[in-house]
Design a protein around this motif. Structure first.
Motif, mmCIF file in Angstrom:
data_model
loop_
_atom_site.group_PDB
_atom_site.id
_atom_site.type_symbol
_atom_site.label_atom_id
_atom_site.label_comp_id
_atom_site.label_asym_id
_atom_site.label_seq_id
_atom_site.Cartn_x
_atom_site.Cartn_y
_atom_site.Cartn_z
ATOM 1 N N MET A 87 0.859 -1.298 0.071
ATOM 2 C CA MET A 87 -0.062 -0.097 0.088
ATOM 3 C C MET A 87 0.904 1.450 0.020
ATOM 4 S SD MET A 87 -3.007 1.054 2.536
ATOM 5 C CE MET A 87 -3.918 -0.580 2.365
ATOM 6 N N HIS A 88 2.132 1.254 0.649
ATOM 7 C CA HIS A 88 2.978 2.203 0.662
ATOM 8 C C HIS A 88 3.553 2.723 -0.640
ATOM 9 C CE1 HIS A 88 3.296 2.854 4.968
ATOM 10 N NE2 HIS A 88 3.251 1.840 5.044
ATOM 11 N N ALA A 89 3.884 1.609 -1.601
ATOM 12 C CA ALA A 89 4.506 1.906 -2.746
ATOM 13 C C ALA A 89 3.688 2.199 -3.810
ATOM 14 C CB ALA A 89 5.827 0.859 -2.912
ATOM 15 N N ARG A 115 -0.228 -1.485 16.011
ATOM 16 C CA ARG A 115 0.520 -0.080 15.703
ATOM 17 C C ARG A 115 1.238 -0.218 14.183
ATOM 18 N NH1 ARG A 115 2.779 -1.042 20.681
ATOM 19 N NH2 ARG A 115 4.546 -1.300 19.761
ATOM 20 N N ARG A 116 1.686 -1.318 13.690
ATOM 21 C CA ARG A 116 2.199 -1.553 12.571
ATOM 22 C C ARG A 116 1.047 -1.432 11.183
ATOM 23 N NH1 ARG A 116 5.441 -5.629 14.913
ATOM 24 N NH2 ARG A 116 3.958 -7.199 14.028
ATOM 25 N N TYR A 117 0.149 -1.939 11.492
ATOM 26 C CA TYR A 117 -0.977 -1.875 10.613
ATOM 27 C C TYR A 117 -1.741 -0.590 10.473
ATOM 28 C CZ TYR A 117 -5.212 -3.383 7.645
ATOM 29 O OH TYR A 117 -6.037 -3.724 6.903
ATOM 30 N N ARG A 118 -1.809 0.020 11.562
ATOM 31 C CA ARG A 118 -2.379 1.638 11.881
ATOM 32 C C ARG A 118 -1.279 2.487 11.007
ATOM 33 N NH1 ARG A 118 -0.973 4.162 16.853
ATOM 34 N NH2 ARG A 118 -2.366 2.722 17.820
ATOM 35 N N ARG A 119 -0.191 2.197 10.628
ATOM 36 C CA ARG A 119 0.717 2.988 10.092
ATOM 37 C C ARG A 119 0.364 2.666 8.465
ATOM 38 N NH1 ARG A 119 4.492 1.749 14.229
ATOM 39 N NH2 ARG A 119 5.386 0.093 13.040
ATOM 40 N N ILE A 120 0.058 1.627 7.888
ATOM 41 C CA ILE A 120 -0.097 1.238 6.928
ATOM 42 C C ILE A 120 -1.490 2.003 6.421
ATOM 43 C CG2 ILE A 120 -0.854 -0.418 4.978
ATOM 44 C CD1 ILE A 120 0.812 -2.349 6.540
ATOM 45 N N GLU A 151 -2.702 4.576 7.707
ATOM 46 C CA GLU A 151 -2.441 6.272 7.749
ATOM 47 C C GLU A 151 -2.025 6.788 6.406
ATOM 48 O OE1 GLU A 151 0.578 7.438 10.233
ATOM 49 O OE2 GLU A 151 -0.303 6.341 12.086
ATOM 50 N N ASP A 152 -1.557 5.810 5.641
ATOM 51 C CA ASP A 152 -1.452 6.306 4.011
ATOM 52 C C ASP A 152 -2.839 6.674 3.508
ATOM 53 O OD1 ASP A 152 1.351 5.965 4.133
ATOM 54 O OD2 ASP A 152 1.353 4.164 2.717
ATOM 55 N N LEU A 153 -3.691 6.201 3.784
ATOM 56 C CA LEU A 153 -5.107 6.443 3.044
ATOM 57 C C LEU A 153 -5.629 7.816 3.524
ATOM 58 C CD1 LEU A 153 -6.583 2.754 3.227
ATOM 59 C CD2 LEU A 153 -5.714 4.023 1.288
ATOM 60 N N VAL A 154 -5.055 8.137 4.604
ATOM 61 C CA VAL A 154 -5.618 9.673 5.101
ATOM 62 C C VAL A 154 -4.377 10.771 4.978
ATOM 63 C CG1 VAL A 154 -7.796 9.018 6.247
ATOM 64 C CG2 VAL A 154 -5.450 8.687 7.405
#
Length: 218
Positions: free
Chosen positions: A1-3, A138-143, A145-148
């Motif tokens: 999702m990041h890249a 916490r790791r999944y939350r950081r992913i 976050e990319d959507l907002v």
């Protein structure tokens, strides 16, 4: 999702930018949020400035919408009526299922599956239990976050909610000063609720009154 996401607009703005719909994997139709056709309720002296959309049942949307007097509870449905606000804060529990549901709602918006006129301002995650959030969450939350564009606010576990009726809780208005620490929930909102409400209000103000571009040199 990041890249693998491509943004359609500049990210330096008062609200999350939309992603290219071609890069979005959307949830199955039966997993998509419903749509609210009726106007949002006006429970205060003024129409609500934004709606709180629960990404799933039990997301805390009703409590958040009560705490923030200038918001309205949209339940688990996108607000479709242009007669009241279509600015949306997505709410979810801070757990893997809650964050997965939030990601579904956000992907729907990015893919153009939310009603016309809907703007997502960000995501609020409410603690699913007392204590430290597990590392996997916490790791999944950081992913997610990319959507907002990182526009995410966390609300801690507040034990008093277990023994308070919703209409007993204090409310936050945009002009309210910060509440005292350790105040009872019936007399003041928690400090994290105040901070999130203040930040959301500031984002709305920035989107309604964008900064004028500086004049170019001659």
């Amino acid at each position: 999702m990041h890249a693998n996401v491509i943004r359609l607009h500049d990210t330096d703005r008062a609200e999350p930018s939309r992603l290219d719909p071609e890069t979005i994997t959307t949830p199955a139709p039966e997993q998509q949020a419903s749509v609210r056709l009726a106007p949002l309720p006006t429970t205060g002296p003024y129409p609500p400035l934004f709606a709180v959309l629960g990404a799933h049942g039990g997301a805390g949307a009703s409590t958040l919408a009560h705490w923030w007097a200038h918001s309205a509870d949209s339940g688990v449905a996108w607000p479709a009526s242009a007669r009241t606000t279509q600015r949306v804060i997505v709410a979810a529990r801070d757990c893997i299922p809650g964050l997965a549901a939030a990601a579904d709602r956000l992907r729907e918006w990015h893919a153009g599956l939310a009603p016309a006129g809907v703007t997502v301002l960000g995501l609020v995650v409410t603690a699913a239990r007392p204590g430290r959030v597990p590392a996997a969450v916490r790791r999944y939350r950081r992913i997610v976050e990319d959507l907002v564009d990182g526009a995410i606010w966390s609300i801690e576990w507040h034990e008093e909610l277990i023994v308070c009726e919703l209409d007993e809780l204090a409310q936050f208005a945009p002009t309210d000063p910060p509440p005292p620490r350790r105040a009872h929930l019936t007399t003041a909102v928690p400090i994290d609720v105040h901070r999130a409400g203040t930040a959301i209000t500031a984002r709305i103000a920035a989107s309604r009154h964008p900064l004028s571009p500086e004049p170019s040199g001659t």
